[in-house]
Motif scaffolding. Structure first.
Motif, PDB file in Angstrom:
ATOM      1  N   PHE A   1       0.831  -1.206   0.000  1.00  0.00           N
ATOM      2  CA  PHE A   1       0.000   0.000   0.000  1.00  0.00           C
ATOM      3  C   PHE A   1       0.864   1.255   0.000  1.00  0.00           C
ATOM      4  CE2 PHE A   1      -2.337   3.238   2.562  1.00  0.00           C
ATOM      5  CZ  PHE A   1      -3.331   3.515   1.627  1.00  0.00           C
ATOM      6  N   GLY A   2       1.981   1.211   0.753  1.00  0.00           N
ATOM      7  CA  GLY A   2       2.885   2.358   0.810  1.00  0.00           C
ATOM      8  C   GLY A   2       3.437   2.739  -0.542  1.00  0.00           C
ATOM      9  N   ALA A   3       3.703   1.751  -1.387  1.00  0.00           N
ATOM     10  CA  ALA A   3       4.217   2.033  -2.729  1.00  0.00           C
ATOM     11  C   ALA A   3       3.183   2.786  -3.559  1.00  0.00           C
ATOM     12  CB  ALA A   3       4.608   0.721  -3.416  1.00  0.00           C
ATOM     13  N   LEU A   4       1.913   2.404  -3.411  1.00  0.00           N
ATOM     14  CA  LEU A   4       0.859   3.101  -4.149  1.00  0.00           C
ATOM     15  C   LEU A   4       0.680   4.533  -3.651  1.00  0.00           C
ATOM     16  CD1 LEU A   4      -1.842   0.274  -4.355  1.00  0.00           C
ATOM     17  CD2 LEU A   4      -0.291   1.038  -6.158  1.00  0.00           C
ATOM     18  N   VAL A   5       0.843   4.741  -2.350  1.00  0.00           N
ATOM     19  CA  VAL A   5       0.729   6.091  -1.784  1.00  0.00           C
ATOM     20  C   VAL A   5       1.823   6.993  -2.340  1.00  0.00           C
ATOM     21  CG1 VAL A   5       0.886   7.450   0.334  1.00  0.00           C
ATOM     22  CG2 VAL A   5      -0.396   5.310   0.324  1.00  0.00           C
ATOM     23  N   VAL A   6       3.053   6.471  -2.369  1.00  0.00           N
ATOM     24  CA  VAL A   6       4.185   7.248  -2.889  1.00  0.00           C
ATOM     25  C   VAL A   6       3.976   7.567  -4.361  1.00  0.00           C
ATOM     26  CG1 VAL A   6       6.656   7.200  -3.372  1.00  0.00           C
ATOM     27  CG2 VAL A   6       5.802   6.338  -1.192  1.00  0.00           C
ATOM     28  N   GLU A   7       3.531   6.578  -5.120  1.00  0.00           N
ATOM     29  CA  GLU A   7       3.325   6.769  -6.556  1.00  0.00           C
ATOM     30  C   GLU A   7       2.238   7.811  -6.832  1.00  0.00           C
ATOM     31  OE1 GLU A   7       2.695   4.045 -10.581  1.00  0.00           O
ATOM     32  OE2 GLU A   7       2.332   3.197  -8.594  1.00  0.00           O
ATOM     33  N   ALA A   8       1.192   7.831  -5.966  1.00  0.00           N
ATOM     34  CA  ALA A   8       0.090   8.775  -6.168  1.00  0.00           C
ATOM     35  C   ALA A   8       0.410  10.174  -5.660  1.00  0.00           C
ATOM     36  CB  ALA A   8      -1.172   8.252  -5.470  1.00  0.00           C
ATOM     37  N   GLY A   9       1.486  10.305  -4.889  1.00  0.00           N
ATOM     38  CA  GLY A   9       1.853  11.617  -4.367  1.00  0.00           C
ATOM     39  C   GLY A   9       1.180  11.966  -3.060  1.00  0.00           C
ATOM     40  N   GLY A  10       0.708  10.951  -2.328  1.00  0.00           N
ATOM     41  CA  GLY A  10       0.091  11.194  -1.025  1.00  0.00           C
ATOM     42  C   GLY A  10      -1.238  10.492  -0.873  1.00  0.00           C
ATOM     43  N   PHE A  11      -1.681  10.359   0.385  1.00  0.00           N
ATOM     44  CA  PHE A  11      -2.942   9.667   0.670  1.00  0.00           C
ATOM     45  C   PHE A  11      -4.135  10.366   0.025  1.00  0.00           C
ATOM     46  CE2 PHE A  11      -0.140   8.396   4.146  1.00  0.00           C
ATOM     47  CZ  PHE A  11      -0.404   7.039   4.246  1.00  0.00           C
ATOM     48  N   LYS A  12      -4.097  11.686  -0.013  1.00  0.00           N
ATOM     49  CA  LYS A  12      -5.258  12.449  -0.492  1.00  0.00           C
ATOM     50  C   LYS A  12      -5.539  12.217  -1.959  1.00  0.00           C
ATOM     51  CE  LYS A  12      -2.524  16.634  -1.424  1.00  0.00           C
ATOM     52  NZ  LYS A  12      -1.236  16.016  -1.055  1.00  0.00           N
ATOM     53  N   ASN A  13      -4.564  11.677  -2.681  1.00  0.00           N
ATOM     54  CA  ASN A  13      -4.747  11.449  -4.113  1.00  0.00           C
ATOM     55  C   ASN A  13      -5.235  10.036  -4.436  1.00  0.00           C
ATOM     56  OD1 ASN A  13      -3.828  14.056  -4.743  1.00  0.00           O
ATOM     57  ND2 ASN A  13      -1.703  13.381  -4.656  1.00  0.00           N
ATOM     58  N   LEU A  14      -5.476   9.246  -3.397  1.00  0.00           N
ATOM     59  CA  LEU A  14      -5.971   7.886  -3.598  1.00  0.00           C
ATOM     60  C   LEU A  14      -7.463   7.828  -3.295  1.00  0.00           C
ATOM     61  CD1 LEU A  14      -3.189   5.620  -1.996  1.00  0.00           C
ATOM     62  CD2 LEU A  14      -3.618   6.043  -4.416  1.00  0.00           C
ATOM     63  N   ASP A  15      -8.180   7.042  -4.058  1.00  0.00           N
ATOM     64  CA  ASP A  15      -9.615   6.852  -3.837  1.00  0.00           C
ATOM     65  C   ASP A  15      -9.896   5.596  -3.021  1.00  0.00           C
ATOM     66  OD1 ASP A  15     -10.306   9.126  -5.253  1.00  0.00           O
ATOM     67  OD2 ASP A  15     -10.353   8.061  -7.172  1.00  0.00           O
ATOM     68  N   PHE A  16      -8.896   5.111  -2.297  1.00  0.00           N
ATOM     69  CA  PHE A  16      -9.069   3.913  -1.477  1.00  0.00           C
ATOM     70  C   PHE A  16      -8.109   3.981  -0.293  1.00  0.00           C
ATOM     71  CE2 PHE A  16      -6.260   3.110  -5.051  1.00  0.00           C
ATOM     72  CZ  PHE A  16      -5.095   2.675  -4.433  1.00  0.00           C
ATOM     73  N   GLN A  17      -8.313   3.083   0.685  1.00  0.00           N
ATOM     74  CA  GLN A  17      -7.483   3.032   1.879  1.00  0.00           C
ATOM     75  C   GLN A  17      -6.827   1.666   1.993  1.00  0.00           C
ATOM     76  OE1 GLN A  17     -11.051   4.603   4.225  1.00  0.00           O
ATOM     77  NE2 GLN A  17      -9.334   5.369   5.453  1.00  0.00           N
ATOM     78  N   LYS A  18      -5.972   1.522   3.021  1.00  0.00           N
ATOM     79  CA  LYS A  18      -5.254   0.252   3.190  1.00  0.00           C
ATOM     80  C   LYS A  18      -6.217  -0.908   3.429  1.00  0.00           C
ATOM     81  CE  LYS A  18      -2.533  -0.340   6.800  1.00  0.00           C
ATOM     82  NZ  LYS A  18      -1.331  -0.237   7.656  1.00  0.00           N
ATOM     83  N   LYS A  19      -7.318  -0.629   4.151  1.00  0.00           N
ATOM     84  CA  LYS A  19      -8.292  -1.688   4.419  1.00  0.00           C
ATOM     85  C   LYS A  19      -8.879  -2.217   3.116  1.00  0.00           C
ATOM     86  CE  LYS A  19     -12.525  -2.651   7.006  1.00  0.00           C
ATOM     87  NZ  LYS A  19     -13.566  -2.100   7.910  1.00  0.00           N
ATOM     88  N   ASP A  20      -9.119  -1.331   2.157  1.00  0.00           N
ATOM     89  CA  ASP A  20      -9.650  -1.757   0.862  1.00  0.00           C
ATOM     90  C   ASP A  20      -8.644  -2.632   0.119  1.00  0.00           C
ATOM     91  OD1 ASP A  20     -12.065  -0.085   1.085  1.00  0.00           O
ATOM     92  OD2 ASP A  20     -10.633   1.565   0.926  1.00  0.00           O
TER      93      ASP A  20
END
Length: 551
Positions: free
Chosen positions: A131-150
C-alpha cells in the motif's frame, strides 16, 4: 436533466456528492417483469433510520443514519432516464471535499492498483509496503480513492480466487495443479476420520535432485513457525557446495507427537526413493529420538547443541556459582575436550565440585551424551551443520514471505515465491564460482589443488585454514609402521580476547595418504583443518586423494 443510462446518472450524482461532501446509496429501485429497472431513487448515505441488529442496548454500535432526505428520483421514459424530483437539503453537516474519499460510495480501487497489489502480493511483499508504494506513486494519501483496508480486502479476495475456498480441499487442488506443471512434484496429505486436514508434506523436483548430491546430512526443526491454524512448519534442510542452506522437502503438522513424525519422515523417505541420510540433526525431543531410530535405523542422530546450551540459565541459573565458575566449567568440558575420556573426566570434576550429582536435567544429558557432546561425534561427517543453524538460516530466508498470521491457503503460494528466490541465489553463486577465480594466498601447491576443484565459498574456508596452519606448530611424536602421530600446538583466542594453547593430535597413514585429527572441524566442514594441512606440509604432500575433494 436526462441521462442515457442509469450508470451515467449514478456517476453524475456521485461526482456532485463528492464535491458537496456526502456519500450516496441506491435507496429504491422498481423493476419490470423482464428485470429491467424502470424507477430509481439515489440518496444520501445517511438517509433512513438505524435498526439495531442485536438486543444488547448497553453496547450500542455507531451509526451514520440520520434519516436524511437528500435524494434524487428518476424514471425511464422511451429509453432515457429523466429526473422527476430533487431534494438538496441535508439534516446534518457535510464534510470537506478532501474528506469525501472516506465514504464507501466514493472509494474506487482502479484496475492498475489492483494489478500492482496482486503482483506484489504474489512476490511476497507485505500489505504495508504494498500500500505504501501506491501512496508514494500517487503523491500522497489524499490522491488515492481507497485506503489500506480496501487493499487488504482485495488481496484476501484475490488469494481466495487463486487458491479456492476451504483448507484441505484448497491445498489438494493446489498440489494437483503444481503436479500438472511439474512431473517431479510430490505431495502427501494426511486427514483424520472426519476427513479434516491433519498433516501435509510436499517436495518439488529441485529438492529431490538436490538430495541426490547433498543428502549426506540434513537438519530437521519444527521450532521456527506456527501459522494461525497452529500447524508448525517443518522443513528438511541440507547444505550445498556453496555452503548455502537448501530445502529438501517441507511439511505442515497438526501436532508434534510420535505418530505425526513417523508419518512425515516416512513420507519424506518415500519421496527420496527410500535413501535415508547418513546423519540427521534435530532439537532435543524424546519423541524425535524414537522416530529417527524407527524410520532411519542406520542414520547417525545428533541433538542440536545450541538448543541444549540455551537452556543452561533456565536449568542452572539459580545455582549460586552459575556465573562464578559453573557455566565456564560446563563449556570447557564440551568445547575443550578432544577425546571422550577427557570429557568424562571434566564432567565428573564439575559435577563433584558444584554438588550436582542429584540434578535430573544434567543426569539426563549425560546419559544421552553420545547424541550431543562434540567429542563423541567426531567420527561422523556433518557438512558444517553441528547445530540446527541451517534450519534457522532457512527460517530466516522464509521470514520475508510467511509469518504467524499466514493463512493455510496462502502459505504454499508464498512458499513457492521464497523457493524461487532461493534457487536464484544458488544460480548466481554457481555463475560467480564458475567465472571468477580467488587467487591463492600462499605458495603451497596443496592450496592450488583446492582452488581448481572447490567452489569460491569452500575455497575461502580452505584459505582460512591455510593461514591458521602457518601459525601452528607441528611435532612428530611417534611412528609405528606406516602410521605417524603428530602433536599440533595451536593458539585460540576466545570471545573475551583471552588466548589459550590447545594441543591437537593428527594421525597420518603414509600408505593410504589418510589423515585423522581430533579437531572437530575435520569432520564437521568437509574441509581439511589447519592441523591436518600442517602434517601434509611436513610430509611434502602436495596433492590429496580424491576422497578429500568435495563434489
Amino acid at each position: 436533466m436526462e441521462f442515457a443510462t442509469d450508470h451515467e446518472l449514478m456517476a453524475y450524482y456521485k461526482r456532485y456528492a463528492k464535491q458537496q461532501g456526502f456519500g450516496v446509496i441506491t435507496q429504491r429501485t422498481k423493476r419490470e417483469a423482464d428485470g429491467r429497472v424502470r424507477y430509481l431513487t439515489i440518496g444520501c448515505a445517511r438517509g433512513g433510520k438505524y435498526q439495531p441488529s442485536h438486543s444488547n442496548i448497553s453496547r450500542p454500535r455507531p451509526t451514520i443514519k440520520t434519516d436524511c432526505k437528500a435524494r434524487i428520483n428518476a424514471h425511464l421514459v422511451k429509453g432515457t432516464w429523466e429526473l422527476t424530483s430533487v431534494e438538496l437539503a441535508h439534516n446534518h453537516d457535510t464534510v470537506s471535499p478532501q474528506k469525501s474519499r472516506f465514504f464507501r460510495s466514493h472509494k474506487n480501487l482502479d484496475e492498475y492498483s489492483q494489478r500492482m497489489l496482486d503482483l506484489n502480493d504474489r512476490a511476497g511483499i507485505r500489505i504495508n509496503k504494498n500500500f505504501g508504494a501506491l501512496v508514494v506513486e500517487a503523491g500522497g494519501f489524499k490522491n488515492l480513492d481507497f485506503q489500506k483496508k480496501d487493499c487488504r480486502n482485495f488481496i484476501n479476495k484475490a488469494r481466495k480466487l487463486r487458491l479456492g475456498k476451504g483448507g484441505g480441499e484448497t491445498l489438494t487442488e493446489y498440489f494437483k495443479r503444481m503436479r500438472s506443471q511439474n512431473d517431479g512434484f510430490v505431495y502427501m496429505i494426511d486427514v483424520d476420520e472426519d476427513l479434516r486436514l491433519r498433516n501435509v508434506f510436499w517436495a518439488d523436483a529441485c529438492s529431490q535432485a538436490a538430495y541426490e548430491y547433498f543428502g549426506d546430512v540434513i537438519t530437521f526443526d519444527t521450532t521456527y513457525l506456527t501459522n494461525r491454524y497452529g500447524m508448525p512448519f517443518a522443513p528438511f534442510v541440507g547444505v550445498n557446495h556453496h555452503g548455502q542452506s537448501i530445502l529438501l522437502g517441507a511439511g505442515l503438522l497438526s501436532s508434534e507427537d510420535t505418530s505425526t513424525f513417523v508419518w512425515l519422515f516416512e513420507a519424506w523417505l518415500e519421496c527420496m526413493n527410500g535413501r535415508a541420510p547418513k546423519a540427521i540433526i534435530t532439537d532435543q525431543d524424546r519423541a524425535m529420538k524414537g522416530v529417527v531410530a524407527m524410520v532411519f535405523p542406520n542414520t547417525r542422530h545428533r541433538y542440536c547443541l545450541w538448543h541444549i546450551m540455551r537452556k543452561l540459565p533456565e536449568k542452572l541459573g539459580s545455582h549460586a556459582a552459575f556465573n562464578a565458575g559453573l557455566k565456564t566449567a560446563i563449556q570447557s568440558a564440551l568445547y575443550d575436550s578432544q577425546t571422550c575420556a577427557e570429557f568424562e573426566m571434566k564432567w565428573g570434576q564439575f559435577i563433584q565440585k558444584y554438588d550436582l550429582s542429584d540434578n535430573a536435567w544434567l543426569t539426563g544429558l549425560y546419559n544421552e551424551r553420545s547424541l550431543w557432546v562434540p567429542a563423541y561425534l567426531k567420527g561422523v561427517f556433518w557438512a558444517g551443520m553441528s547445530t540446527t543453524q541451517r534450519s534457522e538460516s532457512m527460517n530466516a530466508f522464509f521470514d520475508g514471505f510467511v509469518h504467524s498470521g499466514t493463512t493455510l491457503k496462502e502459505f504454499v503460494d508464498q512458499f513457492d515465491n521464497a523457493l524461487r528466490k532461493k534457487v536464484e541465489v544458488e544460480t548466481t553463486a554457481d555463475f560467480n564460482s564458475a567465472n571468477q577465480t580467488i587467487l591463492c594466498s600462499s605458495a603451497f601447491r596443496i592450496e592450488k589443488q583446492f582452488q581448481a576443484v572447490y567452489t569460491s565459498a569452500k575455497f575461502k574456508e580452505v584459505q582460512k585454514e591455510v593461514w591458521g596452519m602457518i601459525l601452528s606448530n607441528c611435532i612428530l611424536i611417534c611412528k609405528e609402521g606406516c602410521i605417524s602421530t603428530y602433536d599440533v600446538l595451536d593458539e585460540i583466542t576466545t570471545d573475551d580476547d583471552h588466548v589459550k594453547s590447545v594441543k591437537y593430535i593428527v594421525y597420518f597413514n603414509e600408505e593410504e595418504v589418510d589423515l585423522k585429527c581430533t579437531c572437530a572441524l575435520f569432520e564437521m566442514r568437509g574441509v581439511l583443518c589447519k592441523h591436518a594441512l600442517n602434517v601434509c606440509q611436513m610430509n611434502k604432500i602436495h596433492a590429496l586423494p580424491e576422497k578429500y575433494i568435495l563434489d
